[in-house]
Design a protein around this motif. Sequence first.
Motif, PDB file in Angstrom:
ATOM      1  N   ILE A 261     -10.178  -7.169   2.016  1.00  0.00           N
ATOM      2  CA  ILE A 261     -10.358  -6.334   0.829  1.00  0.00           C
ATOM      3  C   ILE A 261      -9.088  -6.468  -0.013  1.00  0.00           C
ATOM      4  CG2 ILE A 261     -10.640  -3.945   0.024  1.00  0.00           C
ATOM      5  CD1 ILE A 261     -12.240  -3.413   2.597  1.00  0.00           C
ATOM      6  N   THR A 262      -9.243  -6.474  -1.320  1.00  0.00           N
ATOM      7  CA  THR A 262      -8.106  -6.580  -2.237  1.00  0.00           C
ATOM      8  C   THR A 262      -7.019  -5.572  -1.873  1.00  0.00           C
ATOM      9  OG1 THR A 262      -9.652  -7.198  -3.977  1.00  0.00           O
ATOM     10  CG2 THR A 262      -7.466  -6.508  -4.683  1.00  0.00           C
ATOM     11  N   LEU A 263      -5.772  -5.992  -2.019  1.00  0.00           N
ATOM     12  CA  LEU A 263      -4.622  -5.207  -1.587  1.00  0.00           C
ATOM     13  C   LEU A 263      -4.659  -3.765  -2.091  1.00  0.00           C
ATOM     14  CD1 LEU A 263      -1.237  -6.027  -0.696  1.00  0.00           C
ATOM     15  CD2 LEU A 263      -1.262  -4.725  -2.806  1.00  0.00           C
ATOM     16  N   TRP A 264      -4.794  -3.546  -3.387  1.00  0.00           N
ATOM     17  CA  TRP A 264      -4.703  -2.174  -3.901  1.00  0.00           C
ATOM     18  C   TRP A 264      -5.917  -1.339  -3.505  1.00  0.00           C
ATOM     19  CZ3 TRP A 264      -8.002   0.109  -7.402  1.00  0.00           C
ATOM     20  CH2 TRP A 264      -8.834  -0.735  -8.125  1.00  0.00           C
TER      21      TRP A 264
ATOM     22  N   ASP B 218       0.728   2.273  -4.486  1.00  0.00           N
ATOM     23  CA  ASP B 218       0.038   1.079  -4.982  1.00  0.00           C
ATOM     24  C   ASP B 218       0.989   0.145  -5.738  1.00  0.00           C
ATOM     25  OD1 ASP B 218      -2.485   1.551  -3.926  1.00  0.00           O
ATOM     26  OD2 ASP B 218      -3.255   2.529  -5.724  1.00  0.00           O
ATOM     27  N   VAL B 219       1.799   0.719  -6.625  1.00  0.00           N
ATOM     28  CA  VAL B 219       2.727  -0.114  -7.404  1.00  0.00           C
ATOM     29  C   VAL B 219       3.745  -0.789  -6.484  1.00  0.00           C
ATOM     30  CG1 VAL B 219       4.572  -0.051  -9.139  1.00  0.00           C
ATOM     31  CG2 VAL B 219       2.418   1.160  -9.551  1.00  0.00           C
ATOM     32  N   PHE B 220       4.298  -0.041  -5.560  1.00  0.00           N
ATOM     33  CA  PHE B 220       5.280  -0.594  -4.618  1.00  0.00           C
ATOM     34  C   PHE B 220       4.669  -1.740  -3.806  1.00  0.00           C
ATOM     35  CE2 PHE B 220       7.677  -0.597  -0.600  1.00  0.00           C
ATOM     36  CZ  PHE B 220       8.986  -0.657  -1.074  1.00  0.00           C
ATOM     37  N   MET B 221       3.467  -1.531  -3.299  1.00  0.00           N
ATOM     38  CA  MET B 221       2.801  -2.562  -2.501  1.00  0.00           C
ATOM     39  C   MET B 221       2.509  -3.811  -3.337  1.00  0.00           C
ATOM     40  SD  MET B 221       2.492  -1.672   0.664  1.00  0.00           S
ATOM     41  CE  MET B 221       1.287  -2.845   1.242  1.00  0.00           C
ATOM     42  N   ILE B 222       2.002  -3.620  -4.538  1.00  0.00           N
ATOM     43  CA  ILE B 222       1.673  -4.762  -5.398  1.00  0.00           C
ATOM     44  C   ILE B 222       2.921  -5.557  -5.748  1.00  0.00           C
ATOM     45  CG2 ILE B 222       0.874  -5.375  -7.720  1.00  0.00           C
ATOM     46  CD1 ILE B 222      -1.205  -3.042  -7.363  1.00  0.00           C
ATOM     47  N   VAL B 223       3.974  -4.861  -6.156  1.00  0.00           N
ATOM     48  CA  VAL B 223       5.221  -5.549  -6.530  1.00  0.00           C
ATOM     49  C   VAL B 223       5.816  -6.276  -5.326  1.00  0.00           C
ATOM     50  CG1 VAL B 223       7.620  -5.179  -7.267  1.00  0.00           C
ATOM     51  CG2 VAL B 223       5.745  -4.064  -8.491  1.00  0.00           C
TER      52      VAL B 223
ATOM     53  N   TRP C  93       6.735 -10.782   0.452  1.00  0.00           N
ATOM     54  CA  TRP C  93       7.143 -10.094   1.672  1.00  0.00           C
ATOM     55  C   TRP C  93       5.923  -9.763   2.522  1.00  0.00           C
ATOM     56  CZ3 TRP C  93      10.690  -6.260  -1.375  1.00  0.00           C
ATOM     57  CH2 TRP C  93      11.813  -6.951  -1.818  1.00  0.00           C
ATOM     58  N   ASN C  94       6.136  -9.623   3.809  1.00  0.00           N
ATOM     59  CA  ASN C  94       5.074  -9.281   4.754  1.00  0.00           C
ATOM     60  C   ASN C  94       4.491  -7.909   4.407  1.00  0.00           C
ATOM     61  OD1 ASN C  94       4.165  -7.784   7.291  1.00  0.00           O
ATOM     62  ND2 ASN C  94       4.157  -9.921   7.951  1.00  0.00           N
ATOM     63  N   ASN C  95       3.167  -7.861   4.241  1.00  0.00           N
ATOM     64  CA  ASN C  95       2.552  -6.624   3.769  1.00  0.00           C
ATOM     65  C   ASN C  95       2.672  -5.460   4.750  1.00  0.00           C
ATOM     66  OD1 ASN C  95       0.411  -7.118   5.605  1.00  0.00           O
ATOM     67  ND2 ASN C  95      -0.793  -8.136   4.024  1.00  0.00           N
TER      68      ASN C  95
ATOM     69  N   VAL D 129       6.325  -4.103   4.431  1.00  0.00           N
ATOM     70  CA  VAL D 129       6.400  -3.382   3.155  1.00  0.00           C
ATOM     71  C   VAL D 129       5.680  -2.037   3.274  1.00  0.00           C
ATOM     72  CG1 VAL D 129       5.658  -3.406   0.737  1.00  0.00           C
ATOM     73  CG2 VAL D 129       6.671  -5.445   1.752  1.00  0.00           C
ATOM     74  N   LYS D 130       4.521  -2.043   3.916  1.00  0.00           N
ATOM     75  CA  LYS D 130       3.743  -0.813   4.078  1.00  0.00           C
ATOM     76  C   LYS D 130       4.517   0.222   4.898  1.00  0.00           C
ATOM     77  CE  LYS D 130      -0.047   1.502   3.484  1.00  0.00           C
ATOM     78  NZ  LYS D 130      -0.182   2.165   2.197  1.00  0.00           N
ATOM     79  N   ALA D 131       5.212  -0.215   5.934  1.00  0.00           N
ATOM     80  CA  ALA D 131       6.000   0.703   6.767  1.00  0.00           C
ATOM     81  C   ALA D 131       7.146   1.323   5.959  1.00  0.00           C
ATOM     82  CB  ALA D 131       6.531  -0.022   7.990  1.00  0.00           C
ATOM     83  N   VAL D 132       7.857   0.515   5.184  1.00  0.00           N
ATOM     84  CA  VAL D 132       8.940   1.029   4.336  1.00  0.00           C
ATOM     85  C   VAL D 132       8.367   1.986   3.290  1.00  0.00           C
ATOM     86  CG1 VAL D 132      10.677   0.371   2.610  1.00  0.00           C
ATOM     87  CG2 VAL D 132      10.431  -0.978   4.707  1.00  0.00           C
TER      88      VAL D 132
END
Length: 153
Positions: A37-40, A92-97, A104-106, A109-112
């Motif tokens: 599924i799309t990231l956002w 959402d913005v942080f994850m997309i950027v 970077w590994n998703n 990034v998600k954990a941070v």
Amino acid sequence: MELIKKYRNFWVYCFFGFLASLINIGIFDLSHNYFHITLWIANTIAWFISNFFSFFVTKLYVFKSEIENPKKLIKEGFYFLVSRIFSLIFDDVFMIVAVWIFPWNNLIVKAVDQLIVGLFNYFSSKLIFNYQNRHLIERLKNLKEKRKSRNEA
């Protein structure tokens, strides 16, 4: 021991926030990495599910706020979601950027992201459920009622 008692809400929130973050990361991982599924969209699905969980555990176990009636529950749920929409936008913005612009590994990034969002969510939840602020809310209601009665007279 006194520090634990003094900051009890924070420590309990951290525990349940950690569980909500695990739910969020797990749902995101399944949605994005396995079901493609799309990231956002995957991130938003994970946000909804983890925040549904978070609303009830924060209300009942962190701030020990009882479910008095359906109207109050819906009102608190509304305020809770509105406050969390700001964290969803950041999320959402942080994850997309971080994932699309920087490769970077998703999951890292998600954990941070969840750490940053968790801190914001603690303070916004404290405003909604912490009844130490109830006297302020009651004073505002009383002021509104006095102004309304003056205007009617």
